[in-house]
Design a protein around this motif. Structure first.
Motif, PDB file in Angstrom:
ATOM      1  N   ARG A 274     -58.759  -2.392  14.610  1.00  0.00           N
ATOM      2  CA  ARG A 274     -57.977  -1.260  14.111  1.00  0.00           C
ATOM      3  C   ARG A 274     -57.049  -0.674  15.165  1.00  0.00           C
ATOM      4  O   ARG A 274     -56.245   0.198  14.855  1.00  0.00           O
ATOM      5  N   ASP A 275     -57.169  -1.100  16.408  1.00  0.00           N
ATOM      6  CA  ASP A 275     -56.413  -0.490  17.488  1.00  0.00           C
ATOM      7  C   ASP A 275     -54.923  -0.816  17.349  1.00  0.00           C
ATOM      8  O   ASP A 275     -54.539  -1.989  17.273  1.00  0.00           O
ATOM      9  N   GLU A 276     -54.107   0.217  17.335  1.00  0.00           N
ATOM     10  CA  GLU A 276     -52.671   0.017  17.169  1.00  0.00           C
ATOM     11  C   GLU A 276     -52.013  -0.655  18.367  1.00  0.00           C
ATOM     12  O   GLU A 276     -50.850  -1.071  18.293  1.00  0.00           O
ATOM     13  N   ARG A 277     -52.761  -0.783  19.463  1.00  0.00           N
ATOM     14  CA  ARG A 277     -52.201  -1.419  20.657  1.00  0.00           C
ATOM     15  C   ARG A 277     -52.376  -2.930  20.674  1.00  0.00           C
ATOM     16  O   ARG A 277     -52.021  -3.575  21.669  1.00  0.00           O
ATOM     17  N   ARG A 278     -52.890  -3.504  19.617  1.00  0.00           N
ATOM     18  CA  ARG A 278     -53.121  -4.954  19.644  1.00  0.00           C
ATOM     19  C   ARG A 278     -51.830  -5.759  19.847  1.00  0.00           C
ATOM     20  O   ARG A 278     -51.852  -6.770  20.540  1.00  0.00           O
ATOM     21  N   PRO A 279     -50.686  -5.369  19.286  1.00  0.00           N
ATOM     22  CA  PRO A 279     -49.453  -6.101  19.626  1.00  0.00           C
ATOM     23  C   PRO A 279     -49.119  -6.015  21.110  1.00  0.00           C
ATOM     24  O   PRO A 279     -48.612  -6.984  21.694  1.00  0.00           O
ATOM     25  N   VAL A 280     -49.418  -4.876  21.735  1.00  0.00           N
ATOM     26  CA  VAL A 280     -49.210  -4.748  23.177  1.00  0.00           C
ATOM     27  C   VAL A 280     -50.154  -5.693  23.917  1.00  0.00           C
ATOM     28  O   VAL A 280     -49.759  -6.361  24.889  1.00  0.00           O
ATOM     29  N   LEU A 281     -51.393  -5.762  23.445  1.00  0.00           N
ATOM     30  CA  LEU A 281     -52.368  -6.663  24.070  1.00  0.00           C
ATOM     31  C   LEU A 281     -51.912  -8.113  23.958  1.00  0.00           C
ATOM     32  O   LEU A 281     -52.110  -8.899  24.894  1.00  0.00           O
ATOM     33  N   SER A 282     -51.307  -8.470  22.844  1.00  0.00           N
ATOM     34  CA  SER A 282     -50.852  -9.863  22.704  1.00  0.00           C
ATOM     35  C   SER A 282     -49.791 -10.189  23.753  1.00  0.00           C
ATOM     36  O   SER A 282     -49.753 -11.309  24.286  1.00  0.00           O
ATOM     37  N   VAL A 283     -48.944  -9.218  24.084  1.00  0.00           N
ATOM     38  CA  VAL A 283     -47.933  -9.436  25.122  1.00  0.00           C
ATOM     39  C   VAL A 283     -48.600  -9.512  26.490  1.00  0.00           C
ATOM     40  O   VAL A 283     -48.310 -10.405  27.303  1.00  0.00           O
TER      41      VAL A 283
END
Length: 443
Positions: A274-283
């Motif tokens: 649910r964390d909205e930072r997952r796209p940041v984590l993918s980078v």
């Protein structure tokens, strides 16, 4: 489509177009079974999956390993079909069928020609609803699973991964091995697996997904026939985000093995689904260890020649996740390799990433996402995970937009959170624990 599409359990029918020109439809049958399809124009095959929202984390103490045990047993025969009948049904049409057990779900799936979809729906449905779990099959499959566990135990990378998860999620169901252990499998009784089956394999807990050359109304008719006698029911609520695991504590786990190479997994708890930072984590993951141009690959393998394999990964669950780095190297390089990993993590938290790295990571992620959807299996899986996970469908356009909006500052902020957490290190091979303690606590 610029926003995720919610999949409410009380909505009996929904339909929407995706940015790729496909149509997704979703129907909740009176029995509570949820049916999702994605019609892909020009496809001549269909991938079908029966999903059950139960994984290894859901097992009672006396049932450890039952979810994976059950996955094996469902292929061993039903009241109407023998194990050979099931195998012949798919082999005779050139189809593929298999199953997968995860920590939060189990999936039985197949890929067949469009004309063979009714067969796949019927046969897998028969397996899921009417397996007999015979005593003879149970005893045989126990031996097969013990062989499977022994094979995994001979793989140092698998052992390191299990040790990492056990330490990172100590005392929590996420830390348990999906397949159980030889000890738990040996003492598991058929009655325990049967109880697990009857508790969880009920119509309103099941999701059926299909992608490719599929017609939704016909699919619903076929699925409804499988569950024809099931009473009306509401779908089972989705998994709660509680209870979460306790915060991770720095630990070093060493498993001594007389191997030529040492396998290392080093990391911490990460971000949940649910964390909205997952796209940041993918980078962040792409830049640090997600490919041959990543910092770790370039520094560890290309410049220093310290390891053949090095990469990072970030599994996610409804209430937690992990972020870790894997590497394999000779025993003499372990301490130096750990130091390099720590240096690269500190560099990430100190200065973040460059604009060129950001652009390259976005290109890598966006290309991989797009290419993955050339496969109907990936589309079928996307539907199942959307329904059982956070309860929303994320279109490719939406996913790409989230990645495109990531900034270098976002990555730096996440790095300073994620890469400064207490570190868990699992090391498997011919190493001396005493020589690793100080290094493993660094960072």
């Amino acid at each position: 489509m610029s926003h995720p599409v919610p999949l409410p359990l009380d909505d009996p029918d929904a339909s929407f177009a995706t940015s790729g020109g496909t149509t997704v439809r979703r129907t909740v049958l009176p029995s509570g079974v949820r049916v999702l399809s994605e019609h892909v124009p020009a496809a001549s095959s269909t991938s079908v999956g029966y999903w059950v929202g139960v994984g290894s984390r859901d097992e009672h103490e006396e049932q450890f390993g039952s979810t994976h045990f059950l996955e094996h047993l469902l292929f061993k025969g039903t009241a109407e079909r023998s194990a050979l009948d099931i195998a012949v049904a798919f082999d005779s049409v050139g189809g593929e069928h298999n199953a997968a057990t995860a920590k939060e779900y189990t999936c039985y799936y197949a890929r067949v020609r469009d004309v063979d979809v009714p067969m796949a729906i019927e046969v897998i449905g028969d397996m899921v609803t009417s397996s007999v779990l015979s005593t003879d099959a149970f005893d045989v499959e126990r031996g097969v699973i013990l062989e499977e566990l022994a094979m995994a135990a001979d793989d140092p990378a698998d052992v390191a991964g299990e040790a990492f998860f056990a330490a990172t999620f100590a005392g929590h169901p996420l830390g348990r091995p999906i397949g159980g252990t030889p000890e738990t499998i040996r003492r598991t009784a058929r009655s325990q697996v049967l109880s697990h089956y009857r508790e969880h394999y009920i119509p309103n807990s099941i999701v059926v997904t299909a992608a490719g050359a599929v017609e939704h109304d016909r699919l619903c008719e076929q699925v409804a026939a499988v569950f024809g006698d099931a009473p009306d029911a509401r779908p089972t609520p989705r998994r709660s985000a509680l209870p979460a695991a306790e915060p991770v504590v720095s630990r070093l786990e060493v498993v001594a093995r007389p191997t030529e190479q040492v396998s290392i997994v080093r990391g911490s708890q990460g971000l949940d689904l649910r964390d909205e930072r997952r796209p940041v984590l993918s980078v962040l993951n792409a830049v640090l260890g997600g490919g041959m141009s990543s910092r770790l690959f370039q520094e560890v393998r290309e410049r220093r020649g310290m390891a053949y394999a090095v990469s990072s990964f970030a599994p996610a669950y409804i209430d937690n996740g992990a972020f870790a780095i894997y590497a394999g190297c000779s025993p003499d390089n372990v301490a130096g390799l750990l130091a390099v990993i720590d240096d690269e993590c500190r560099r990430m938290t100190d200065t973040g990433i460059t604009e060129s790295e950001l652009a390259r990571a976005k290109g890598q992620i966006e290309g991989a996402l797009t290419l993955s959807l050339e496969d109907t299996d990936a589309r079928m899986t996307r539907l199942g995970r959307a329904e059982l996970g956070v309860g929303e469908f994320t279109d490719l356009e939406t996913a790409l937009g989230r990645v495109d909006r990531v900034t270098a500052d976002d990555v730096l902020d996440l790095a300073r959170d994620l890469l400064t957490r207490p570190v868990v290190t699992a090391v498997v091979g011919a190493v001396d624990r005493a020589g690793l303690t100080v290094v493993a606590k660094a960072g």
